[in-house]
Design a protein around this motif. Structure first.
Motif, short mmCIF file in Angstrom:
data_model
loop_
_atom_site.label_atom_id
_atom_site.label_comp_id
_atom_site.label_asym_id
_atom_site.label_seq_id
_atom_site.Cartn_x
_atom_site.Cartn_y
_atom_site.Cartn_z
N GLN A 174 -6.98 3.28 3.13
CA GLN A 174 -6.62 1.86 3.11
C GLN A 174 -5.41 1.60 3.99
O GLN A 174 -5.35 0.58 4.69
CB GLN A 174 -6.33 1.43 1.67
CG GLN A 174 -7.56 1.46 0.75
CD GLN A 174 -7.21 1.17 -0.69
OE1 GLN A 174 -6.07 0.80 -1.01
NE2 GLN A 174 -8.16 1.36 -1.58
N ILE B 37 -6.24 5.59 -0.94
CA ILE B 37 -5.09 4.81 -0.49
C ILE B 37 -4.69 5.17 0.93
O ILE B 37 -4.25 4.30 1.71
CB ILE B 37 -3.91 5.00 -1.47
CG1 ILE B 37 -2.75 4.06 -1.10
CG2 ILE B 37 -3.48 6.45 -1.50
CD1 ILE B 37 -3.10 2.61 -1.19
N ARG C 285 -8.60 6.63 12.50
CA ARG C 285 -9.23 6.18 11.25
C ARG C 285 -10.55 6.90 11.02
O ARG C 285 -10.85 7.34 9.90
CB ARG C 285 -9.45 4.67 11.32
CG ARG C 285 -10.12 4.07 10.08
CD ARG C 285 -10.19 2.55 10.22
NE ARG C 285 -10.89 1.94 9.12
CZ ARG C 285 -12.20 1.70 9.11
NH1 ARG C 285 -12.94 2.04 10.16
NH2 ARG C 285 -12.77 1.13 8.06
N LYS D 224 0.83 -1.21 0.00
CA LYS D 224 0.00 0.00 0.00
C LYS D 224 0.87 1.26 0.00
O LYS D 224 0.52 2.26 -0.65
CB LYS D 224 -0.92 0.00 1.22
CG LYS D 224 -1.99 -1.08 1.21
CD LYS D 224 -2.97 -0.88 0.07
CE LYS D 224 -4.05 -1.95 0.07
NZ LYS D 224 -4.98 -1.80 -1.08
N ASP E 288 -13.14 3.99 1.14
CA ASP E 288 -12.39 2.74 1.01
C ASP E 288 -11.51 2.71 -0.23
O ASP E 288 -10.57 1.91 -0.31
CB ASP E 288 -13.34 1.54 0.98
CG ASP E 288 -14.01 1.33 2.34
OD1 ASP E 288 -13.43 1.77 3.35
OD2 ASP E 288 -15.10 0.73 2.39
N GLN E 289 -11.79 3.55 -1.22
CA GLN E 289 -10.99 3.58 -2.44
C GLN E 289 -9.80 4.52 -2.32
O GLN E 289 -8.95 4.55 -3.22
CB GLN E 289 -11.87 4.01 -3.62
CG GLN E 289 -12.98 3.01 -3.95
CD GLN E 289 -13.86 3.48 -5.09
OE1 GLN E 289 -13.72 4.59 -5.59
NE2 GLN E 289 -14.79 2.63 -5.51
N SER F 15 -6.51 1.53 7.52
CA SER F 15 -7.22 0.28 7.81
C SER F 15 -6.24 -0.86 8.07
O SER F 15 -6.44 -1.68 8.98
CB SER F 15 -8.16 -0.07 6.66
OG SER F 15 -9.14 0.93 6.47
#
Length: 435
Positions: free
Chosen positions: A264, A261, A343, A134, A258-259, A267
């Motif tokens: 992500q 980066i 988050r 990522k 969620d799309q 997460s």
């Protein structure tokens, strides 16, 4: 025949080498090609790729810790003629037994049977590999976004430089036409002096714009991963980019956290922190391991009771740690709650950022449309006054005033175009649509 074939291979190799040198000295590239070139040659991306490879090796290392471990040892012992003295009865002389040299070979196989820490560590290593991937994806996104911005800056700087150079030529033409008018007394000399001052100022502006253009090119060279001596030729024009139909679709795009980066990555960090909680809890569980040992005596002593084969089990059971393990579990849980809070905060920030960037793009588009109309009007006014100047109906100062207005309109138009392109690039970066 063989020599001829070798000669052909040498010529081909020279051609390939020459092609590489030429490619290094000159690079002709469009916007998409610039993105792909940066993804292949940028050094920051290369470092992130190495981090991914390192995380893959760390995962293999974590897996190997739970697989059979084989070790072999060999030794040789010599007591240099020493003897063992043994006296069986008090009145009898002691018996002297020499200590013979000994040598042995030992092969031991160890196997971890149960360890909660091992399985948790294995899952953590997989998450770390995912985190590295990522990070690589984010680095690629950031570099591509920077390349796009630099590509735009080079185009705008080049357009600005051309406009200034064109204005210098026009002003020089006006200056040359005004000189004979001053000589014949049709125009005052102060008017010519003012033209000279404006011309010098405009030439200095050209020099400054040239330096800015070179700086923009150097920044693009750095991001593309080419040398500072490489000549860049951008094959895609500013007009072509501005005429693309991506602006309407950008307005219709919906933001899904969620799309993104960065979301992500957060997460994955949350999942890794969850594994840290499991790791601390695993310290309460026992660890079981087994082994097999084979020993072969190469030089045996006179009295030897060492078995050749041996197996065994070992269990390590944690019993009491005075609350240390419990405190570590609680600390890990607190850190998990902190990551979860960060988050949620990031999700809110990204949502606000999306709305702000969408607003910025709409505002930039409105300003660009306004500046496009302004430059058309300024051009018409300047061309009309230029015809009147050629007919001797207006003075050179009136023409240069209109030229300055037209130059400002050109500058405002280019700035508005750059703001539109940068706003679109930022929004596409946030949406993960930059590549």
């Amino acid at each position: 025949m063989k020599n001829r074939k070798q000669m052909m291979m040498t010529v081909l190799a020279s051609l390939f080498l020459l092609q590489g040198v030429l490619a290094q000295d000159h690079l002709s590239i469009d916007l998409q090609g610039a993105k792909e070139h940066a993804l292949q040659f940028n050094r920051s991306i290369r470092s992130s790729e190495l981090s991914v490879r390192q995380s893959q090796e760390q995962l293999k290392q974590a897996i190997a810790a739970g697989l059979p471990q084989v070790n072999a040892t060999t030794d040789y012992n010599n007591s240099l003629g020493a003897e063992i003295s043994i006296q069986f009865e008090e009145n009898m002389p002691a018996s002297q037994i020499p200590i013979d040299p000994t040598s042995s070979f030992n092969l031991q196989v160890g196997q971890l049977i149960f360890s909660a820490n091992y399985w948790v560590g294995l899952h953590t290593a997989k998450l770390y590999r995912n985190l590295s991937e990522k990070n690589l994806e984010r680095t690629e996104r950031d570099i591509v976004s920077q390349v796009v911005n630099s590509y735009y800056l080079v185009l705008v700087a080049g357009e600005s430089l051309q406009i200034l150079e064109s204005n210098v030529e026009n002003l020089e033409a006006v200056y040359e036409k005004t000189k004979p008018m001053v000589e014949f007394g049709m125009t005052e000399k102060v008017e010519l002096d003012q033209l000279s001052v404006q011309l010098n100022s405009l030439k200095n502006a050209v020099k400054s714009a040239g330096r800015q253009y070179e700086m923009a090119q150097n920044m693009l060279r750095l991001q593309l991963g080419v040398s500072s001596e490489t000549e860049l030729e951008l094959t895609e024009t500013l007009t072509q980019i501005l005429n693309s139909n991506e602006f309407d679709s950008m307005q219709a795009s919906a933001f899904v956290p969620d799309q993104n980066i960065d979301f992500q990555l957060m997460s994955v960090q949350e999942q890794m922190q969850e594994k840290q909680v499991d790791m601390q809890k695993a310290n309460y569980l026992p660890t079981v391991s087994g082994y097999y040992s084979f020993t072969q005596k190469i030089l045996k002593p006179a009295f030897d009771m060492t078995p050749n084969h041996m197996i065994g089990l070992q269990m390590n059971i944690p019993i009491f740690s005075s609350g240390e393990r419990r405190s570590k579990v609680r600390q890990a849980k607190i850190e998990l709650e902190t990551v979860q809070n960060e988050r949620a905060l990031l999700e809110d920030q990204l949502d606000i950022q999306y709305k702000q960037l969408s607003f910025n793009l709409r505002s930039a588009l409105d300003n660009f449309e306004n500046q496009s109309r302004n430059i058309e009007v300024s051009r018409e006014v300047y061309e009309n006054l230029q015809r009147k100047f050629n007919q001797g109906l207006i003075s050179s100062l009136e023409l240069t005033s209109a030229d300055n207005n037209y130059l400002k309109a050109e500058s405002d138009y280019l700035q508005a175009a750059l703001e539109v392109l940068q706003a679109r690039n930022e929004l596409k970066t946030l949406l993960g649509e930059i590549k």
